[in-house]
Design a protein around this motif. Structure first.
Motif, mmCIF file in Angstrom:
data_model
loop_
_atom_site.group_PDB
_atom_site.id
_atom_site.type_symbol
_atom_site.label_atom_id
_atom_site.label_comp_id
_atom_site.label_asym_id
_atom_site.label_seq_id
_atom_site.Cartn_x
_atom_site.Cartn_y
_atom_site.Cartn_z
ATOM 1 N N ALA B 51 33.565 -29.549 -19.994
ATOM 2 C CA ALA B 51 32.457 -29.690 -20.947
ATOM 3 C C ALA B 51 31.841 -28.340 -21.312
ATOM 4 N N ASN B 52 32.260 -27.279 -20.621
ATOM 5 C CA ASN B 52 31.724 -25.939 -20.866
ATOM 6 C C ASN B 52 30.198 -25.907 -20.732
ATOM 7 N N PRO B 168 27.485 -13.729 -21.714
ATOM 8 C CA PRO B 168 26.930 -15.002 -22.181
ATOM 9 C C PRO B 168 27.664 -16.182 -21.551
ATOM 10 N N GLN B 169 26.969 -17.276 -21.421
ATOM 11 C CA GLN B 169 27.605 -18.500 -20.933
ATOM 12 C C GLN B 169 28.734 -18.894 -21.886
ATOM 13 N N GLY B 170 29.865 -19.282 -21.321
ATOM 14 C CA GLY B 170 30.983 -19.750 -22.137
ATOM 15 C C GLY B 170 31.837 -18.649 -22.733
ATOM 16 N N VAL B 171 31.487 -17.396 -22.468
ATOM 17 C CA VAL B 171 32.222 -16.247 -23.018
ATOM 18 C C VAL B 171 32.866 -15.490 -21.856
ATOM 19 N N LEU B 172 34.081 -14.974 -22.096
ATOM 20 C CA LEU B 172 34.737 -14.118 -21.105
ATOM 21 C C LEU B 172 34.830 -12.709 -21.659
ATOM 22 N N LYS B 173 34.207 -11.768 -20.969
ATOM 23 C CA LYS B 173 34.281 -10.366 -21.367
ATOM 24 C C LYS B 173 35.216 -9.636 -20.407
#
Lengths: 288, 288
Positions: B51-52, B168-173
């Motif tokens: 559900a991210n 940020p939530q839901g982001v991969l850096k």
């Protein structure tokens, strides 16, 4: 003439900078220098704001196509869109001269104005913004007629979006807030200047014209095999040339850009597009 | 001796760096140099990952207190916590020597190791980490006994958390992913060194000891009257001195820090704590 202006925040409920700016302007009033305009301040999606989510059922900012507005969907945002269309529009016969819809992004896009047409009005707006806020980016999304866009701002006779980043969802950063407020001021200042006929002879400016979306590479099982390369991360609107790295693969290899002409990537690693595996969008540089 | 190690990602379903590292290590195996250890890789909250979102019903990483583990709550994460406690623990009589739980934060905390006790084992771990990864921060949360914490990692005989940001939530850096992987390597390297008795005489190191949470100023209606000052934003673990700005109020004024001794703010503007109006946490500098 631009007389009635609607400024909207909270179209996405976890984009805090527009929400906070609207709350402040609702509390203290629109700055006095814009008194000649009739400015309405509005928070669009209260339920999503309370829940601190982008949307409850469906993305509100994709609901304003003629087809969607005329169907009977019971999704929360579809119902809300029909209400907002009556309040702000109705689309195609709008009572609102200009709708300014405020967004923010996890991408490092700085202060960006999104326009949907390169008609005379928006060309003058773009030039005015670049003259008064040179650090702002102008993004032109004219890949289809304005009326076919599903954006909330298309309920107005004219409509634009403010898009500022980088800011995580649900977080308010002062830098992003200040850029948002500054760009909103410039747009209201433009309305005054436009009404006085002062914007017809502004110097040309360069804008980014939306190209296409670039997807993350995926495995057969649908999971990503790479992430945005650290050299591309936060490099929104910087020219991307053939041979420069775009993705870092989890097997250690790199994928480089293969386009022939430079492109101007933006919405790099935007959280809201992660579900669709959109890595970034391309753009070309054009002069208005 | 540290023999059985569990590395956990996805305790929060929108914290992507741990999830991705675990997927990669599940696919390609734990790096060969740690072959002496028995390392299990696990994704904790599949539903939240799909559900991210941070969690479905309740924060999984607050469920592992003795009281919560022994009640019959039907909340998704309460049920899951009881399952995970049987799998990893059970807490207090654990079959796992060390649980490493991987998180990320929207705060600019860099690579941070969170330890819950300054006992001999964790002091050696902290010193080893600072020696092998000097840019890492060590955060000591020993305000209560380890067993009373609700963290997933307390299911192990020993348990620590990796916390890396900003992301940020839901982001991969990529930068955050690489720091996460590097710190996980250092911790596994520590286990090997500890087992060989090589960590008893490491030089002392400085760590940040958790103080208290600082809240955003609120209006009577419960809404915030200020945001994190831009000079404090992204200044996690930098010393904050009396007189330095902390909040920028929407009326234009500023609120400055009034503490007598320097504090070391962290979790500044963390998205997951926004609902509770937590602006940041304080810390003191101590030597281990």
């Amino acid at each position: 003439m631009i007389q009635s202006v609607a400024i909207v925040g909270g179209t996405h409920g976890n984009e805090t900078s527009g929400i906070q700016l609207l709350r402040n302007w609702q509390k203290w009033g629109i700055p006095a220098q814009y008194g000649e305009l009739s400015v309405a301040c509005m928070l669009a999606n209260d339920a999503a704001i309370q829940a601190n989510v982008r949307f409850m059922d469906e993305d509100l900012n994709r609901q304003f196509t003629p087809a969607r507005l005329s169907n009977e969907s019971a999704a929360k945002e579809a119902v809300l869109a029909r209400q907002l269309n009556q309040q702000l529009g109705p689309k195609g016969q709008s009572k609102t001269d200009l709708v300014i819809d405020i967004h923010n992004t996890t991408s490092a896009m700085g202060a960006t104005l999104i326009i949907l047409s390169a008609d005379e009005f928006h060309v003058q707006m773009a030039r005015y913004v670049k003259q008064h806020m040179p650090e702002a980016n102008i993004l032109l999304e004219d890949e289809k007629p304005v009326s076919e866009h599903g954006y909330l701002c298309t309920t107005g006779k004219r409509g634009v979006m403010i898009e500022v980043g980088g800011q995580p969802q649900g977080v308010l950063k002062e830098e992003v807030y200040q850029l948002t407020e500054a760009l909103a001021h410039v747009l209201l200042g433009f309305c005054l200047a436009y009404n006085k006929g002062k914007t017809a002879t502004l110097p040309e400016c360069e804008v980014y014209r939306l190209g296409h979306e670039v997807s993350f590479p995926l495995e057969d099982n649908g999971q990503r095999s790479a992430m945005i390369h650290h050299k591309l991360q936060d490099a929104d609107f910087a020219p991307l040339l053939a041979g420069q790295p775009v993705f870092k693969c989890f097997d250690g290899s790199e994928i480089v850009w293969e386009g022939e002409s430079p492109t101007y990537p933006h919405f790099i690693n935007e959280a809201a597009y992660a579900r669709l595996h959109v890595a970034f969008a391309t753009a070309s540089l054009v002069t208005l």
